[in-house]
Design a protein around this motif. Structure first.
Motif, short mmCIF file in Angstrom:
data_model
loop_
_atom_site.label_atom_id
_atom_site.label_comp_id
_atom_site.label_asym_id
_atom_site.label_seq_id
_atom_site.Cartn_x
_atom_site.Cartn_y
_atom_site.Cartn_z
N PRO A 5 0.84 -1.20 0.00
CA PRO A 5 0.00 0.00 0.00
C PRO A 5 0.87 1.25 0.00
N ALA A 6 0.43 2.28 -0.69
CA ALA A 6 1.18 3.54 -0.72
C ALA A 6 1.10 4.22 0.65
N ARG A 7 2.17 4.97 0.97
CA ARG A 7 2.20 5.76 2.20
C ARG A 7 2.19 7.24 1.80
N PRO A 8 1.86 8.12 2.74
CA PRO A 8 1.80 9.55 2.39
C PRO A 8 3.08 10.05 1.71
N GLU A 9 4.24 9.56 2.12
CA GLU A 9 5.50 10.05 1.52
C GLU A 9 5.70 9.57 0.08
N ASP A 10 4.86 8.63 -0.39
CA ASP A 10 4.96 8.16 -1.78
C ASP A 10 4.28 9.10 -2.77
N VAL A 11 3.42 9.99 -2.25
CA VAL A 11 2.56 10.78 -3.14
C VAL A 11 3.33 11.56 -4.21
N PRO A 12 4.43 12.25 -3.88
CA PRO A 12 5.15 12.98 -4.95
C PRO A 12 5.61 12.05 -6.08
N SER A 13 6.09 10.86 -5.76
CA SER A 13 6.52 9.93 -6.82
C SER A 13 5.33 9.41 -7.61
N LEU A 14 4.19 9.22 -6.95
CA LEU A 14 2.99 8.77 -7.68
C LEU A 14 2.58 9.82 -8.71
N ILE A 15 2.65 11.09 -8.29
CA ILE A 15 2.25 12.17 -9.20
C ILE A 15 3.22 12.24 -10.38
N ASP A 16 4.51 12.13 -10.13
CA ASP A 16 5.50 12.18 -11.22
C ASP A 16 5.27 11.03 -12.20
N LEU A 17 4.98 9.84 -11.66
CA LEU A 17 4.75 8.68 -12.54
C LEU A 17 3.49 8.88 -13.38
N PHE A 18 2.44 9.42 -12.76
CA PHE A 18 1.18 9.70 -13.47
C PHE A 18 1.45 10.58 -14.69
N ARG A 40 -3.17 17.47 -16.86
CA ARG A 40 -3.34 18.75 -16.15
C ARG A 40 -3.97 18.55 -14.76
N ALA A 41 -4.65 17.42 -14.58
CA ALA A 41 -5.24 17.11 -13.27
C ALA A 41 -4.18 17.17 -12.18
N ALA A 42 -2.91 16.95 -12.55
CA ALA A 42 -1.84 16.90 -11.54
C ALA A 42 -1.11 18.23 -11.39
N ASP A 43 -1.54 19.25 -12.15
CA ASP A 43 -0.87 20.56 -12.03
C ASP A 43 -1.00 21.10 -10.61
N ASP A 44 -2.18 20.91 -10.03
CA ASP A 44 -2.39 21.25 -8.62
C ASP A 44 -1.93 20.03 -7.81
N ARG A 45 -0.65 19.99 -7.51
CA ARG A 45 -0.09 18.78 -6.88
C ARG A 45 -0.71 18.49 -5.52
N ASP A 46 -1.02 19.55 -4.76
CA ASP A 46 -1.63 19.31 -3.45
C ASP A 46 -3.03 18.71 -3.60
N GLY A 47 -3.80 19.29 -4.51
CA GLY A 47 -5.17 18.79 -4.73
C GLY A 47 -5.17 17.37 -5.27
N PHE A 48 -4.24 17.11 -6.18
CA PHE A 48 -4.16 15.77 -6.76
C PHE A 48 -3.71 14.76 -5.70
N GLY A 49 -2.77 15.20 -4.85
CA GLY A 49 -2.32 14.34 -3.76
C GLY A 49 -3.47 14.00 -2.81
N GLU A 50 -4.34 14.98 -2.59
CA GLU A 50 -5.50 14.73 -1.71
C GLU A 50 -6.45 13.71 -2.35
N ARG A 51 -6.61 13.81 -3.68
CA ARG A 51 -7.46 12.81 -4.36
C ARG A 51 -6.89 11.41 -4.17
N LEU A 52 -5.56 11.29 -4.33
CA LEU A 52 -4.93 9.98 -4.17
C LEU A 52 -5.06 9.49 -2.73
N SER A 53 -4.94 10.41 -1.79
CA SER A 53 -5.00 10.02 -0.38
C SER A 53 -6.39 9.55 0.02
N ALA A 54 -7.40 9.94 -0.79
CA ALA A 54 -8.78 9.57 -0.45
C ALA A 54 -9.14 8.18 -0.94
N MET A 55 -8.23 7.54 -1.69
CA MET A 55 -8.53 6.19 -2.20
C MET A 55 -7.49 5.21 -1.68
#
Ligand SMILES: CC(C)(COP(=O)(O)OP(=O)(O)OC[C@H]1O[C@@H](n2cnc3c(N)ncnc32)[C@H](O)[C@@H]1OP(=O)(O)O)[C@@H](O)C(=O)NCCC(=O)NCCS
Length: 154
Positions: A5-18, A40-55
């Motif tokens: 399972p992904a951890r909060p610290e993985d989020v930046p790498s998840l966004i880069d891979l996306f 473009r969904a990932a341009d707002d990295r904080d918002g996109f990270g929150e979407r990922l954290s919600a799943m």
């Protein structure tokens, strides 16, 4: 390859891979303007990270390097599935999907569903999904074709 399972610290790498997966692997089916609108969904990295954290996010890695991830919900919705371009066609998405399918099946889910890109459609067909509807999304004036797909779990 290890899955976890992904951890909060993985989020930046998840966004880069996306972003990378869309730019490189998306080019098989979508032109540059379409890929730009998609990622473009990932341009707002904080918002996109929150979407990922919600799943729930299951990721695949090797020697600490991120190979891919699958973001999903407990109702059977497979929302995000992205493989690192350098790791494509090596079974990363298949391994992720197999484990999530087993988890959801064990939890009593009776159907999996997704909205697949043109690139991902053959992948989901290979996992036993069928197209129920084709749709055209409009993002910033750019049209993107995708498919609603379902897989009943017997
Ligand atoms: C779709 C995606 C996740 C597949 O990841 P992957 O790790 O390369 O997939 P796998 O190696 O597990 O592929 C398993 C099978 O799916 C099918 N498949 C996967 N990618 C395919 C492609 N680009 N074209 C045709 N069939 C494909 C093949 O049957 C493949 O088996 P094979 O390699 O033995 O022929 C990846 O291409 C990706 O990130 N694409 C860009 C982003 C995207 O479209 N994400 C989905 C959003 S809905």
């Amino acid at each position: 390859m290890q899955l976890r399972p992904a951890r909060p610290e993985d989020v930046p790498s998840l966004i880069d891979l996306f972003v990378d997966a869309i730019r490189v692997l998306g080019a098989q089916q979508y032109d540059e303007a379409q890929r730009a609108a998609w990622s473009r969904a990932a341009d707002d990295r904080d918002g996109f990270g929150e979407r990922l954290s919600a799943m729930h996010v299951l990721l695949a890695e090797q020697d600490g390097l991120l190979l891919g991830f699958l973001g999903y919900f407990e109702d059977g919705h497979m929302d995000f599935l992205y493989t690192a371009p350098a790791a494509a066609r090596r079974g990363v998405a298949t391994a992720l999907h197999r484990q999530v399918e087993a988890t959801l099946r064990a939890a009593g889910v009776t159907e999996l569903y997704t909205e697949a890109s043109l690139v991902a459609r053959p992948f989901f067909e290979a996992q036993g999904y069928r197209v129920t509807e084709e749709e055209v999304l409009e993002r910033q004036g750019v049209q993107l074709r995708r498919f609603r797909m379902r897989k009943p779990l017997a």
